[in-house]
Design an enzyme around this catalytic site. Structure first.
Site, PDB file in Angstrom:
ATOM      1  N   TYR A  47       0.822  -1.219   0.000  1.00 13.46           N
ATOM      2  CA  TYR A  47       0.000   0.000   0.000  1.00 13.46           C
ATOM      3  C   TYR A  47       0.857   1.271   0.000  1.00 13.46           C
ATOM      4  O   TYR A  47       0.355   2.355  -0.285  1.00 13.46           O
ATOM      5  CB  TYR A  47      -0.951   0.059   1.211  1.00 13.46           C
ATOM      6  CG  TYR A  47      -1.940  -1.093   1.314  1.00 13.46           C
ATOM      7  CD1 TYR A  47      -2.119  -1.991   0.277  1.00 13.46           C
ATOM      8  CD2 TYR A  47      -2.712  -1.259   2.458  1.00 13.46           C
ATOM      9  CE1 TYR A  47      -3.012  -3.043   0.383  1.00 13.46           C
ATOM     10  CE2 TYR A  47      -3.610  -2.302   2.576  1.00 13.46           C
ATOM     11  CZ  TYR A  47      -3.754  -3.198   1.536  1.00 13.46           C
ATOM     12  OH  TYR A  47      -4.640  -4.227   1.657  1.00 13.46           O
ATOM     13  N   HIS A 105       0.322 -11.592   1.746  1.00 14.45           N
ATOM     14  CA  HIS A 105      -0.709 -10.764   1.100  1.00 14.45           C
ATOM     15  C   HIS A 105      -1.454 -11.503  -0.014  1.00 14.45           C
ATOM     16  O   HIS A 105      -2.648 -11.320  -0.217  1.00 14.45           O
ATOM     17  CB  HIS A 105      -0.028  -9.520   0.518  1.00 14.45           C
ATOM     18  CG  HIS A 105      -0.955  -8.390   0.238  1.00 14.45           C
ATOM     19  ND1 HIS A 105      -0.566  -7.086   0.311  1.00 14.45           N
ATOM     20  CD2 HIS A 105      -2.268  -8.351  -0.107  1.00 14.45           C
ATOM     21  CE1 HIS A 105      -1.587  -6.299   0.019  1.00 14.45           C
ATOM     22  NE2 HIS A 105      -2.635  -7.056  -0.245  1.00 14.45           N
TER      23      HIS A 105
HETATM   24  N1  NAP Z   1      -5.655  -8.602   1.424  1.00 13.16           N
HETATM   25  C1  NAP Z   1      -5.993  -8.067   0.261  1.00 13.16           C
HETATM   26  O1  NAP Z   1      -5.616  -8.562  -0.822  1.00 13.16           O
HETATM   27  C2  NAP Z   1      -6.885  -6.845   0.246  1.00 13.16           C
HETATM   28  C3  NAP Z   1      -7.494  -6.463  -0.954  1.00 13.16           C
HETATM   29  C4  NAP Z   1      -8.311  -5.331  -0.931  1.00 13.16           C
HETATM   30  C5  NAP Z   1      -8.494  -4.639   0.252  1.00 13.16           C
HETATM   31  N2  NAP Z   1      -7.875  -5.024   1.415  1.00 13.16           N
HETATM   32  C6  NAP Z   1      -8.038  -4.288   2.698  1.00 13.16           C
HETATM   33  O2  NAP Z   1      -9.423  -4.118   2.934  1.00 13.16           O
HETATM   34  C7  NAP Z   1      -9.725  -2.740   3.077  1.00 13.16           C
HETATM   35  C8  NAP Z   1     -11.135  -2.459   2.616  1.00 13.16           C
HETATM   36  O3  NAP Z   1     -11.317  -2.741   1.236  1.00 13.16           O
HETATM   37  P1  NAP Z   1     -11.480  -1.586   0.143  1.00 13.16           P
HETATM   38  O4  NAP Z   1     -10.836  -0.345   0.634  1.00 13.16           O
HETATM   39  O5  NAP Z   1     -10.996  -2.111  -1.145  1.00 13.16           O
HETATM   40  O6  NAP Z   1     -13.053  -1.426  -0.012  1.00 13.16           O
HETATM   41  P2  NAP Z   1     -14.282  -1.138   1.007  1.00 13.16           P
HETATM   42  O7  NAP Z   1     -13.822  -0.979   2.387  1.00 13.16           O
HETATM   43  O8  NAP Z   1     -15.309  -2.151   0.688  1.00 13.16           O
HETATM   44  O9  NAP Z   1     -14.842   0.251   0.444  1.00 13.16           O
HETATM   45  C9  NAP Z   1     -14.157   1.455   0.585  1.00 13.16           C
HETATM   46  C10 NAP Z   1     -15.001   2.554  -0.061  1.00 13.16           C
HETATM   47  O10 NAP Z   1     -16.230   2.680   0.654  1.00 13.16           O
HETATM   48  C11 NAP Z   1     -16.409   4.028   1.046  1.00 13.16           C
HETATM   49  N3  NAP Z   1     -17.091   4.026   2.361  1.00 13.16           N
HETATM   50  C12 NAP Z   1     -16.558   3.707   3.563  1.00 13.16           C
HETATM   51  N4  NAP Z   1     -17.483   3.783   4.533  1.00 13.16           N
HETATM   52  C13 NAP Z   1     -18.635   4.177   3.924  1.00 13.16           C
HETATM   53  C14 NAP Z   1     -19.926   4.438   4.396  1.00 13.16           C
HETATM   54  N5  NAP Z   1     -20.247   4.305   5.680  1.00 13.16           N
HETATM   55  N6  NAP Z   1     -20.868   4.844   3.489  1.00 13.16           N
HETATM   56  C15 NAP Z   1     -20.538   4.961   2.180  1.00 13.16           C
HETATM   57  N7  NAP Z   1     -19.329   4.716   1.670  1.00 13.16           N
HETATM   58  C16 NAP Z   1     -18.384   4.327   2.538  1.00 13.16           C
HETATM   59  C17 NAP Z   1     -15.022   4.627   1.128  1.00 13.16           C
HETATM   60  O11 NAP Z   1     -15.097   6.022   0.929  1.00 13.16           O
HETATM   61  P3  NAP Z   1     -14.072   7.098   1.575  1.00 13.16           P
HETATM   62  O12 NAP Z   1     -12.734   6.465   1.693  1.00 13.16           O
HETATM   63  O13 NAP Z   1     -14.123   8.230   0.629  1.00 13.16           O
HETATM   64  O14 NAP Z   1     -14.565   7.476   2.941  1.00 13.16           O
HETATM   65  C18 NAP Z   1     -14.324   3.911  -0.017  1.00 13.16           C
HETATM   66  O15 NAP Z   1     -14.600   4.540  -1.258  1.00 13.16           O
HETATM   67  C19 NAP Z   1      -8.619  -2.062   2.267  1.00 13.16           C
HETATM   68  O16 NAP Z   1      -8.523  -0.681   2.524  1.00 13.16           O
HETATM   69  C20 NAP Z   1      -7.430  -2.875   2.679  1.00 13.16           C
HETATM   70  O17 NAP Z   1      -6.974  -2.483   3.970  1.00 13.16           O
HETATM   71  C21 NAP Z   1      -7.085  -6.147   1.421  1.00 13.16           C
END
Ligand code: NAP
Length: 272
Positions: A47, A105
């Site tokens: 990241y 990861h």
């Molecule tokens: N291990 C892996 O391979 C892997 C892969 C993908 C992700 N991850 C981890 O999982 C985390 C979460 O996944 P992600 O970031 O891809 O997607 P997510 O958490 O499903 O969605 C994030 C999006 O949702 C929005 N959001 C957050 N809270 C909200 C709410 N209450 N109402 C409306 N919209 C909302 C955020 O907006 P804002 O940011 O603008 O507030 C952002 O655009 C990542 O950040 C990372 O740490 C791990």
């Protein structure tokens, strides 16, 4: 905050994801999350934000034992020496002596699983990470790690949300008492505009995103790490914990499509 007990660590069930957060904006978002009460941070060497997260942790002054920090080794660094180098760099950037959870990861095509896990288990024995785990491992790979190698896996972090079925993986993880940490729990924000979830939300004076999050957190052995950079969204996600979904809500959620992937795991196309 409710915690999951796994391999000697307590994992807060709601954490703050940080993918795509960078620099000062990342530091500010993590400081905001910590001030609101988040005690589980999810990052990764890939990241490129461990430095601002380290700065946010240092400035928050939270007792180290009250904070859970997960980071991950990228799949180009899975040779034993490379894991060591990546781990040292992550720790330095995070300004920590120890992380709580160190994850692989992403599986790599020619990875040497026994050598990888020997190195990870050494890091655990040395007390540099309190626990180890994996991300994006399917059931076949998990079986090798858990049943052949006997590695003490504290979680498998995978994509999981209201629009993606993860039943085979959940069954295996439940049988082995390994938590599933749900990434993309809001389907990268897409759940916020789903009409069926919005209808359920209106009934409870909540948003579609809160409904989606609570549906995950109502499941045994599941934690979730929504990424939210805005303070309002961070608070809304914490408030989702107070929501009570009923059978009618769960039935409506069960009827949603369950084949929508945001992240391509190499064997299925991603949702575009
Ligand atoms: N291990 C892996 O391979 C892997 C892969 C993908 C992700 N991850 C981890 O999982 C985390 C979460 O996944 P992600 O970031 O891809 O997607 P997510 O958490 O499903 O969605 C994030 C999006 O949702 C929005 N959001 C957050 N809270 C909200 C709410 N209450 N109402 C409306 N919209 C909302 C955020 O907006 P804002 O940011 O603008 O507030 C952002 O655009 C990542 O950040 C990372 O740490 C791990």
């Amino acid at each position: 905050m409710e915690q999951l007990q796994t391999q000697g660590i307590s994992l807060p069930r709601l954490g703050l994801g940080t993918f795509r957060m960078q620099g000062d904006a990342c530091r500010a978002a993590v400081e905001s999350g910590l001030a609101l009460g988040y005690r589980h941070l999810d990052t990764a060497e890939m990241y490129g934000n461990e430095e601002p997260i380290g700065a946010a942790i240092a400035s928050a002054g939270i007792p180290r034992g009250d904070l859970h920090v997960t980071t991950k080794v990228w799949n180009e660094n899975l040779a034993p020496d490379a894991i060591r180098r990546a781990f040292d760099a992550s720790l330095k950037k995070l300004r920590l002596d120890q992380v709580d959870l160190y994850l692989v990861h992403w599986p790599a095509p020619r990875m040497n699983l026994p050598a990888m896990f020997e190195t990870l288990m050494k890091l655990k024995e040395e007390g540099r990470t309190r626990a180890i785990g994996v991300a994006n491992f399917n059931v076949a790979l998990l079986k090798k790690v858990v049943e052949e190698i006997g590695a003490p896996i504290a979680c498998n972090q995978v994509e999981y949300h209201v629009m993606l079925d993860q039943m085979p993986l959940r069954r295996y993880l439940t049988a082995k008492s390994i938590p599933l940490v749900a990434y993309c729990p809001l389907a990268q924000g897409r759940v916020a505009s789903d009409p069926a979830l919005a209808t359920i939300g209106r009934k409870h004076n909540a948003t579609a995103a809160q409904v989606a999050l609570k549906w995950l957190l109502d499941q045994n052995g599941v934690a979730a790490i929504p990424k939210a950079s805005r303070t309002e969204s961070q608070q809304a996600n914490l408030d989702a914990l107070k929501l009570t979904l009923d059978d009618e809500d769960r039935k409506a959620i069960a009827a949603l499509p369950k084949d929508r992937r945001c992240v391509n795991p190499g064997f299925a196309p991603a949702w575009d």
